[in-house]
Each structure stands twice: as structure tokens, then as C-alpha cells.
Design a protein around this motif. Structure first.
Motif, PDB file in Angstrom:
ATOM      1  N   LEU A  23       0.832  -1.198   0.000  1.00 11.93           N
ATOM      2  CA  LEU A  23       0.000   0.000   0.000  1.00 11.93           C
ATOM      3  C   LEU A  23       0.873   1.257   0.000  1.00 11.93           C
ATOM      4  N   PRO A  24       0.306   2.400  -0.392  1.00  9.95           N
ATOM      5  CA  PRO A  24       1.096   3.641  -0.466  1.00  9.95           C
ATOM      6  C   PRO A  24       1.780   4.029   0.848  1.00  9.95           C
ATOM      7  N   ASN A  25       1.185   3.663   1.987  1.00 10.24           N
ATOM      8  CA  ASN A  25       1.813   4.010   3.273  1.00 10.24           C
ATOM      9  C   ASN A  25       2.858   2.969   3.699  1.00 10.24           C
ATOM     10  N   GLY A  26       3.097   1.946   2.883  1.00  9.84           N
ATOM     11  CA  GLY A  26       4.105   0.932   3.191  1.00  9.84           C
ATOM     12  C   GLY A  26       3.540  -0.333   3.809  1.00  9.84           C
ATOM     13  N   ASP A  27       2.267  -0.306   4.228  1.00  5.04           N
ATOM     14  CA  ASP A  27       1.647  -1.508   4.786  1.00  5.04           C
ATOM     15  C   ASP A  27       1.540  -2.591   3.712  1.00  5.04           C
ATOM     16  N   LEU A  28       1.508  -3.834   4.166  1.00  2.06           N
ATOM     17  CA  LEU A  28       1.430  -4.982   3.254  1.00  2.06           C
ATOM     18  C   LEU A  28       0.036  -5.599   3.336  1.00  2.06           C
ATOM     19  N   GLN A  29      -0.626  -5.736   2.205  1.00  4.37           N
ATOM     20  CA  GLN A  29      -1.908  -6.437   2.140  1.00  4.37           C
ATOM     21  C   GLN A  29      -1.575  -7.905   1.908  1.00  4.37           C
ATOM     22  N   VAL A  30      -1.995  -8.781   2.842  1.00  2.82           N
ATOM     23  CA  VAL A  30      -1.635 -10.191   2.757  1.00  2.82           C
ATOM     24  C   VAL A  30      -2.892 -11.058   2.724  1.00  2.82           C
ATOM     25  N   ALA A  31      -2.757 -12.235   2.144  1.00  2.00           N
ATOM     26  CA  ALA A  31      -3.849 -13.199   2.115  1.00  2.00           C
ATOM     27  C   ALA A  31      -3.258 -14.585   1.901  1.00  2.00           C
ATOM     28  N   GLY A  32      -3.935 -15.572   2.481  1.00  2.00           N
ATOM     29  CA  GLY A  32      -3.484 -16.946   2.315  1.00  2.00           C
ATOM     30  C   GLY A  32      -4.529 -17.920   2.812  1.00  2.00           C
ATOM     31  N   GLU A  33      -4.348 -19.171   2.444  1.00  2.00           N
ATOM     32  CA  GLU A  33      -5.310 -20.212   2.789  1.00  2.00           C
ATOM     33  C   GLU A  33      -4.550 -21.497   3.086  1.00  2.00           C
ATOM     34  N   GLN A  34      -5.088 -22.256   4.023  1.00  2.00           N
ATOM     35  CA  GLN A  34      -4.500 -23.553   4.354  1.00  2.00           C
ATOM     36  C   GLN A  34      -5.623 -24.571   4.399  1.00  2.00           C
ATOM     37  N   LEU A  35      -5.427 -25.701   3.744  1.00  2.00           N
ATOM     38  CA  LEU A  35      -6.391 -26.795   3.753  1.00  2.00           C
ATOM     39  C   LEU A  35      -5.804 -27.968   4.518  1.00  2.00           C
ATOM     40  N   LEU A  36      -6.596 -28.518   5.424  1.00  2.00           N
ATOM     41  CA  LEU A  36      -6.180 -29.686   6.190  1.00  2.00           C
ATOM     42  C   LEU A  36      -7.217 -30.779   5.985  1.00  2.00           C
ATOM     43  N   LEU A  37      -6.779 -32.006   5.890  1.00  2.00           N
ATOM     44  CA  LEU A  37      -7.686 -33.146   5.801  1.00  2.00           C
ATOM     45  C   LEU A  37      -7.376 -34.061   6.975  1.00  2.00           C
ATOM     46  N   ILE A  38      -8.316 -34.111   7.921  1.00  2.00           N
ATOM     47  CA  ILE A  38      -8.134 -34.911   9.124  1.00  2.00           C
ATOM     48  C   ILE A  38      -9.325 -35.858   9.238  1.00  2.00           C
ATOM     49  N   ASN A  39      -9.066 -37.160   9.190  1.00  2.00           N
ATOM     50  CA  ASN A  39     -10.116 -38.179   9.290  1.00  2.00           C
ATOM     51  C   ASN A  39     -11.274 -37.900   8.340  1.00  2.00           C
ATOM     52  N   ASP A  40     -10.955 -37.655   7.075  1.00  2.00           N
ATOM     53  CA  ASP A  40     -11.931 -37.370   6.019  1.00  2.00           C
ATOM     54  C   ASP A  40     -12.744 -36.100   6.269  1.00  2.00           C
ATOM     55  N   GLU A  41     -12.279 -35.264   7.160  1.00  2.00           N
ATOM     56  CA  GLU A  41     -12.897 -33.950   7.401  1.00  2.00           C
ATOM     57  C   GLU A  41     -11.950 -32.900   6.833  1.00  2.00           C
ATOM     58  N   GLN A  42     -12.450 -32.098   5.900  1.00  2.00           N
ATOM     59  CA  GLN A  42     -11.638 -31.025   5.340  1.00  2.00           C
ATOM     60  C   GLN A  42     -11.824 -29.770   6.177  1.00  2.00           C
ATOM     61  N   GLN A  43     -10.734 -29.181   6.591  1.00  2.00           N
ATOM     62  CA  GLN A  43     -10.773 -27.948   7.373  1.00  2.00           C
ATOM     63  C   GLN A  43      -9.986 -26.894   6.618  1.00  2.00           C
ATOM     64  N   ARG A  44     -10.588 -25.717   6.493  1.00  2.00           N
ATOM     65  CA  ARG A  44     -10.004 -24.634   5.709  1.00  2.00           C
ATOM     66  C   ARG A  44      -9.827 -23.409   6.595  1.00  2.00           C
TER      67      ARG A  44
END
Length: 191
Positions: A116-137
Motif C-alpha cells: 500500500l502507499p503508506n508501506g503496509d502490506l496487504q496479505v492473504a493466504g489459505e491452508q487446507l487440512l484433511l483430518i479423518n476425512d474432514e476437510q478444514q479450511r
């Protein structure tokens, strides 16, 4: 022999003219050897430690009392007295309590999407986990000040501005946590 020398000189001159010097320094990807490894440009990775702990409690107590009376007397000469009365009363006591708490501990790496113009960082991300056939995001989005990033390129989720953190599970267990369709219908009509 003289022709060979002229030909060799022409070939050397041609190679020298086509040779272009290139610098080993590339401004877009350069990082000094002694610099820190914190994220500071688009595409850099940053680790976010999600440490969220929330609790809320709401109480409500209500009490109402009501009593209404209406009476009338009718008197005529030589006629017995006629009395009419109406009374109504009611009481209501109600109360409720709601308590909710949640705790989420996770660590995931996000990507800098924009500086951003003031130097801040716009961040984004995702993590997928599969535990005992349950998907967690787990999704994390937010804005980070560069000074909030630790030396090891980690930031705590409480330092994210405009943070959007979602944790969603999909599978049999998540479906069992939802009320059945008939329960939703009864709730809709107030039963």
C-alpha cells in the motif's frame, strides 16, 4: 596471410560490437546478503500465527406485573342495586442467558498481495487440512505494518489490521453439528 588477419580482425570486431554488458544486479529481486528476511514486496511469504481467544456472555432478566380492575354500580330508586365488575391481571417473568466462547490456534504462511502507499502490506493466504476425512479450511486476510513483522518473518494475528480469519470444517462431523431441516422449520414458525 594478410587476408586471414583482416578476416580475423573483422570477426573480432563483429563479436565485440554484438557483446552487451549486463549487470548482475537486478533491482526487482535484489536482496543484500546482510539484510533481514522479512517480507516487504509483492509475492513475498509471511508466516501468521493465529492466536484468537474470544468469550462473550449476555444476561437478561425481565419481570412485569399488571393488574386492571373496572367496576360500576348502578342504583335506581326502588330497584335493587346492580353491580358490574371486570378484572384482569397478569404476570410475566422471563430471563435468558447466552454464553459463547471460541479459541483458534493455527500457523500458516500467507503471501503479500499488495504494498500500500503508506508501506503496509496487504496479505492473504489459505491452508487446507484433511483430518479423518474432514476437510478444514483456514483463510487469513489483512493488512500488516512492516514494523510488526518479527525478525523471523512472523506476525501474530492480533497485529493484522482489517483482519478476516475464517475457519470452516466440511464433512460428516460438521454436518452433524447443524440442526435438521424439520428443526429449522419449527424454529421458523416459533415452535
Amino acid at each position: 596471410m594478410k587476408n586471414r588477419r583482416i578476416l580475423a580482425a573483422l570477426l573480432l570486431a563483429g563479436f565485440a560490437a554484438s557483446a552487451v554488458s549486463q549487470s548482475l544486479y537486478d533491482e526487482k529481486s535484489y536482496r543484500a546478503l546482510a539484510s533481514d528476511t522479512r517480507a516487504y514486496r509483492v509475492g513475498d511469504a509471511l508466516t501468521v500465527q493465529v492466536l484468537e481467544n474470544s468469550a462473550a456472555t449476555a444476561n437478561a432478566d425481565t419481570g412485569t406485573r399488571r393488574k386492571n380492575e373496572l367496576s360500576a354500580d348502578l342504583t335506581r330508586a326502588h330497584v335493587p342495586t346492580v353491580s358490574v365488575g371486570i378484572g384482569a391481571g397478569g404476570e410475566f417473568d422471563g430471563g435468558g442467558r447466552t454464553t459463547r466462547s471460541g479459541k483458534l490456534l493455527a500457523q500458516l504462511t500467507v503471501t503479500v498481495k499488495e504494498v500500500l502507499p503508506n508501506g503496509d502490506l496487504q496479505v492473504a493466504g489459505e491452508q487446507l487440512l484433511l483430518i479423518n476425512d474432514e476437510q478444514q479450511r483456514i483463510n487469513v486476510e489483512g493488512r500488516v505494518r512492516p514494523q510488526d513483522i518479527a525478525e523471523n518473518n512472523v506476525v501474530v494475528s492480533s497485529r493484522l489490521a482489517d483482519a478476516k480469519i475464517t475457519y470452516v470444517g466440511e464433512g460428516e462431523l460438521a454436518e452433524r453439528q447443524k440442526p435438521a431441516w424439520w428443526r429449522k422449520a419449527l424454529d421458523f414458525v416459533g415452535l
